[in-house]
Design an enzyme around this catalytic site. Sequence first.
Site, PDB file in Angstrom:
ATOM      1  N   GLU A 256       5.541  -8.569  -2.581  1.00  0.00           N
ATOM      2  CA  GLU A 256       4.579  -8.317  -1.510  1.00  0.00           C
ATOM      3  C   GLU A 256       5.256  -7.364  -0.540  1.00  0.00           C
ATOM      4  O   GLU A 256       6.257  -7.712   0.092  1.00  0.00           O
ATOM      5  CB  GLU A 256       4.197  -9.608  -0.796  1.00  0.00           C
ATOM      6  CG  GLU A 256       3.221  -9.396   0.346  1.00  0.00           C
ATOM      7  CD  GLU A 256       3.059 -10.643   1.202  1.00  0.00           C
ATOM      8  OE1 GLU A 256       3.179 -10.510   2.443  1.00  0.00           O
ATOM      9  OE2 GLU A 256       2.830 -11.719   0.650  1.00  0.00           O
ATOM     10  N   CYS A 295       2.426  -9.029   7.852  1.00  0.00           N
ATOM     11  CA  CYS A 295       2.056  -8.240   6.673  1.00  0.00           C
ATOM     12  C   CYS A 295       0.555  -7.990   6.614  1.00  0.00           C
ATOM     13  O   CYS A 295       0.111  -7.033   5.986  1.00  0.00           O
ATOM     14  CB  CYS A 295       2.505  -8.950   5.409  1.00  0.00           C
ATOM     15  SG  CYS A 295       4.270  -9.288   5.327  1.00  0.00           S
TER      16      CYS A 295
END
Length: 475
Positions: A256, A295
Amino acid sequence: MQQLTSYISGVWAYGQGKERAIHHAVSGEALYQVCSDGLPLAESLDYARQHGGKALAVMTFQQRAQMMKAVAKHLLAHKESLYQISAETGATRGDGWVDIEGGIATLFAYAGLAGRELPDDTLWPEDELIPLSKQSQFAARHVITSRPGVALHINAFNFPCWGMLEKLAPTWLAGMPAIIKPATASAQLTQAMVKLIIESGLVPEGALQLICGGVGDIFEHLDYQDAVTFTGSAQTGQKLRSHPRLLQKSIAFTMEADSLNCCILGEDVTPEMPEFAIFIKEVVREMTTKAGQKCTAIRRVIVPAAQMDAVQQALLKRLGGVTVGDPAHPDVRMGALVNLEQRDDVQQKVDYLLRNGCEPLCGGSLSALQLTGNGAENGAFYPPTLLYCADPFTHQAVHGTEAFGPVATLMPYQNAEQAVELALLGQGSLAGSLVTADEQIAAKIIRATACAHGRMLILDRHAAVESTGHGSPLP
């Protein structure tokens, strides 16, 4: 300074070699030294397989779920000690809540899912029998069971608690032990939570280990039953993904990395509508929560050209009310970035965007910073920064450069097709959102953009009442 120890093969230990310091994000004071050089990291893999892995493998899914629920309750009872350490990373109480209690809620959520849906067994039948012959005497069935390997989780600095727990939950449910490698910048908070788990005695020995510092040569000793996850920069992730051992053994690797998430204001929304206020609130919240170090934070604000002036004015007014400073001060609404290195990185990315088609509407440099409270002059603070890109189709940097802080860029669109095109220029994002009161607009944009987003949130006046928001770290 305190030495930040690792938990390896059942022992708290500290390395011998080059040390790295962790500083208080607000005061700049050096708090901890970190070093894992010389620790038996390769042996920790065998220890995990022989102890934690074997213990978890004989537990049923229901027993693993009960273990996780007990761990979550234990952490919740000791959360205040974690909040104290969270403040060292520059987080406000609200920021810490997302990380600490959000992570604990994730453990509860997975335990609940398993309790309701998984069997009291070590095998999970995926489906019913599939006949492979006319008389059905020959049939097939898919089942899922544990792998006798180790999950190595390399995590990012922005969610030292939630980032660990959201990976531990499915790892433990799958019957695998885990080795956690937190980002050094906020490793003290991860270590504090790991200590609570280990000292509780609720988890089998070897099911959880911790590396504070570098991973050394541990990649060289991974095997085909192991798994690696990475959260962080795309550059580092690509380097790890191409490690010869991972390729040689076909080791599962999940990454990620950088994500240029967007929020789209529908063409139907005007300043008089509730959806307009919802949009403004959502963008500002995502810019300032955890000082933009998420994020899932909104980086690209996609707005109908006809509403650009109104949106710009509303955002600037709301951002102007955001107080920045020491989170201990009662009036502060946004804390610091995790350290000075991260602050400098954000400034470099903002400077790059300003050289490539963007202009500043507010913030954009440390000279624009106004701090609330005393004693924060040496902290890693950065002002809320709103940029404007008049031609986001020509200037592609805005779709590929993430300033990982309180930074977002406004960009106009002329019609729904352009809004979709801008959303897709992010090249795949973790989270996108659309604020609209028109079901047809929602259907059109979601159909076209869902392929490039891990999650798409649709907000209107009704959904907003209960919505957890664009960037909420849902399990």
